[in-house]
Design a protein around this motif. Structure first.
Motif, short mmCIF file in Angstrom:
data_model
loop_
_atom_site.label_atom_id
_atom_site.label_comp_id
_atom_site.label_asym_id
_atom_site.label_seq_id
_atom_site.Cartn_x
_atom_site.Cartn_y
_atom_site.Cartn_z
N LEU A 64 2.34 1.93 -3.47
CA LEU A 64 1.45 2.09 -4.44
C LEU A 64 0.62 3.34 -3.97
O LEU A 64 -0.40 3.69 -4.65
N ALA A 65 1.12 4.28 -3.02
CA ALA A 65 0.26 5.33 -2.29
C ALA A 65 -0.06 6.24 -3.33
O ALA A 65 -1.18 7.01 -3.28
N GLY A 93 0.77 -1.28 -0.03
CA GLY A 93 0.07 -0.28 -0.05
C GLY A 93 0.95 1.37 -0.01
O GLY A 93 0.48 2.08 -0.77
N GLU A 130 -4.30 1.39 -9.15
CA GLU A 130 -3.19 1.37 -10.11
C GLU A 130 -3.88 0.28 -11.06
O GLU A 130 -2.95 -0.12 -12.32
N VAL A 149 -3.50 -5.34 -4.01
CA VAL A 149 -3.46 -3.78 -3.40
C VAL A 149 -3.26 -2.83 -4.53
O VAL A 149 -3.64 -2.02 -4.46
N ARG A 150 -2.59 -3.41 -5.59
CA ARG A 150 -2.49 -2.40 -6.89
C ARG A 150 -3.86 -1.90 -7.30
O ARG A 150 -4.01 -0.83 -7.55
N ARG A 210 -6.81 -2.12 -5.31
CA ARG A 210 -7.40 -1.41 -4.29
C ARG A 210 -6.96 0.12 -4.35
O ARG A 210 -7.45 0.99 -3.99
N GLU A 211 -5.67 0.26 -4.79
CA GLU A 211 -5.01 1.74 -4.64
C GLU A 211 -5.32 2.26 -5.83
O GLU A 211 -4.78 3.50 -6.11
#
Length: 483
Positions: free
Chosen positions: A13-14, A10, A224, A218-219, A221-222
Motif C-alpha cells: 500500500l506504499a 505496508g 488508503e 495498515v490500509r 495507516r497508509e
C-alpha cells in the motif's frame, strides 16, 4: 508474525493516498469478510454484516451517533392505548430492486427479523409484542401485551433492519466493484422517495470494503481509508504493532457484557463453589492493564449501573475481600476438588475468538488461574467457559438478565428463570421491575457468568473526516460523514 504482516502490507500500500482528494467518496474499511458484506441479512450478527445493513437497509427506526432514536423507514409514529400500541407511518420508499415498500411486506419481514433477536434477548421489550398489523399500505401497528419502555431502542439496532433478499430501502444502494486491492462496494445515496441520486456528488458517496484486521489497519495507516470500523479487543494489539497514532483512535463509550458464561452442559462447573472460585480468583485490574486502553472499566458484577432496577445492583459476596484472600479461598476450593478426584488436575477449557487481543487475554488468564491450581486450555467447541462480548442495545436490566438466562442457552438459575418469565406478563412496569429485581440477585449468586470488564469498541478516524462521533451503542451512521 504481526510485524511481518505489517511490513508486507505496508509495501503493498506504499502509494496509498497519492491521489487522495476531498472531492472523492469517503473510503470506509470494516473488519470482517467480503461474504458478510455480500449477504448482510445472513450475517446480521457479525460486525461487517451490521455495518452493511445499517448503510443499505432501514429499520422502522434507527439511532444516531449519540444513541438517540431517530426516524428511519418510519417517518413518524405515535404511542397510544397507555403505551400498548405503537403506530408507525412509513415513508415513501422503494426496495433495492425498485419495488415500492408496503406495510404488509414490512410486517412479514419484521416478524422474520424478530425471531433471531428474541433468541438473544428473550425477556426484552420486543418479547411483549403479541401482534403486528398492517393497517393500510403505509401504516403499521405493533401491539404489546403491556406497556414497555425501550421498544423503540430495541427496534433501532442494525440487525433489526428490514430488507428483502435483494436489499433494503437505503440510505444507500450498494454496487460491487473490483479494483486492484480486491472487492469494493460503492454506496450511492438515494432520494427521499427511494430513487438513486444519479447526480449526487462524489463526496456524498461511500466506498466500503471488508477485510482482515491487520490489512484494514495498515490500509488506514497508509492513507488508503478515511475510516475503519468494527474494532474490538481481539484486534486491538495490531494498532501498536502498526504504529497507528493515538490521535486517530476513537473508543466508543459502550456498556454491555464482556466475560465468560458457563456452558449449560459443563459437568466440571456444575458445582456453584467452583464457579465462585473461578470468578473471585481473577485480578481484573491486572488483566485490563495488559492493554493500552485508558479508562477501560473492569466489571465484577453483571450490570454496570442501577439502570431501571428498583435498587442498586447486587455485588458478588467476595467483592469486598482483598485479592490475596480471594485467591486463598479459590485455591482451597480447587484443592478440595482435586482430592475428591484422586489428585487429578483441574483442567478448565475456554472458548475465545481469534486475534492477538484474545491471545493476550488467554495468556493472562492462564497465568492467573495457575496461581490457584487451575490448568487453562483453549477449545473451539465444548468448552466450559464461553466468551460473551456484546454491547447492550438499550439500558435495561431485562437485557442483561435475559442474556444470561436459561432461554439464552447458558448455565442458569431455574428460580430466576421463573421470575423472568413472569416479568413478561407483568401488567405494569412497577411489577415487571420488581420481578427483575428479585431475579437479579439469584442470577448473581448462581455464578453462571464471570464478568471481566466493559466491552471495548474502537474505530480509526482520519483527521479530515467530519461527522464521526463516539457512540454509546457502537453504531456509526455513514450518511453523516463528510471530508
Amino acid at each position: 508474525m504481526f510485524l511481518s504482516v505489517v511490513a508486507a502490507l505496508g509495501g503493498a500500500l506504499a502509494c496509498a493516498g497519492c491521489s487522495d482528494s476531498d472531492d472523492q467518496p469517503v473510503r470506509v474499511s470494516a473488519i470482517g469478510s467480503p461474504r458478510e458484506f455480500a449477504a448482510p441479512l445472513t450475517h446480521a450478527d457479525s460486525r461487517a454484516g451490521q455495518i452493511m445493513l445499517a448503510a443499505t437497509a432501514r429499520g422502522l427506526v434507527s439511532v444516531d451517533a449519540d444513541g438517540a432514536v431517530v426516524p428511519a423507514l418510519a417517518q413518524r409514529w405515535i404511542v397510544v392505548d397507555d403505551g400498548k400500541s405503537y403506530i408507525f407511518r412509513l415513508r415513501r420508499a422503494r426496495w433495492a430492486d425498485g419495488a415500492k415498500v408496503d406495510a404488509r411486506e414490512v410486517k412479514r419481514l419484521l416478524q422474520a427479523r424478530m425471531r433471531p433477536l428474541l433468541r438473544r434477548d428473550p425477556y426484552g421489550p420486543l418479547a411483549s409484542i403479541n401482534e403486528i398489523r398492517a393497517m393500510t399500505d403505509d401504516v403499521l401497528e405493533l401491539r404489546l401485551k403491556a406497556a414497555r419502555p425501550n421498544v423503540l431502542a430495541a427496534l433501532a439496532v442494525p440487525d433489526m433492519a428490514i430488507a428483502r433478499g435483494t436489499g433494503g430501502s437505503g440510505p444507500y444502494r450498494k454496487r460491487q466493484e473490483d479494483d486492484a486491492g480486491g472487492s469494493v462496494w460503492r454506496l450511492q445515496p438515494i432520494t427521499a422517495v427511494g430513487a438513486l441520486a444519479e447526480e449526487a456528488p462524489q463526496r456524498e458517496m461511500r466506498t466500503l470494503r471488508a477485510e482482515r484486521a491487520a490489512k484494514a489497519i495498515v490500509r488506514f495507516r497508509e492513507g488508503e481509508a478515511d475510516l475503519l470500523l468494527g474494532g474490538t479487543l481481539a484486534e486491538l494489539p495490531y494498532l501498536s504493532v502498526a504504529r497507528v497514532k493515538d490521535g486517530f483512535i476513537r473508543f466508543d463509550p459502550v456498556q454491555g457484557l464482556f466475560g465468560f458464561a458457563v456452558a449449560k452442559d459443563s459437568a466440571l462447573l456444575s458445582d456453584p463453589s467452583l464457579r465462585r472460585a473461578l470468578a473471585m480468583a481473577i485480578d481484573r485490574t491486572a488483566l485490563v492493564s495488559r492493554y493500552a486502553v485508558a479508562r477501560w472499566k473492569i466489571a465484577e458484577q453483571i450490570m454496570p449501573a442501577q439502570l431501571n432496577l428498583p435498587r442498586i445492583p447486587t455485588a458478588p459476596d467476595w467483592a469486598a475481600l482483598p485479592l490475596e484472600r480471594r485467591r486463598e479461598l479459590a485455591r482451597d476450593v480447587v484443592s478440595r476438588w482435586r482430592l475428591q478426584q484422586g489428585g487429578a488436575p483441574f483442567i478448565l477449557s475456554i472458548s475465545l475468538p481469534r486475534g492477538p487481543g484474545m491471545e493476550i487475554l488467554f495468556a493472562e488468564l492462564r497465568r492467573q488461574y495457575a496461581a490457584v491450581g487451575v490448568v487453562l486450555r483453549r477449545e473451539d467447541k465444548g468448552a466450559d467457559l464461553i466468551l460473551i462480548d456484546e454491547v447492550a442495545p438499550y439500558d435495561s436490566a431485562s437485557w442483561y438478565l435475559g442474556r444470561l438466562s436459561c432461554a439464552a442457552g447458558v448455565q442458569c438459575d431455574p428460580a430466576a428463570e421463573e421470575l423472568l418469565r413472569a416479568s413478561l406478563d407483568a401488567p405494569d412496569m412497577a411489577e415487571r421491575l420488581a420481578l427483575l429485581g428479585q431475579a437479579e440477585p439469584l442470577i448473581v449468586a448462581h455464578g453462571g457468568f464471570i464478568p471481566l470488564a466493559q466491552p471495548a469498541r474502537w474505530s480509526l478516524v482520519n483527521g479530515r473526516l467530519d461527522g464521526f462521533t463516539p457512540s454509546p451503542r457502537g453504531i456509526h451512521p455513514l450518511d453523516r460523514l463528510m471530508k
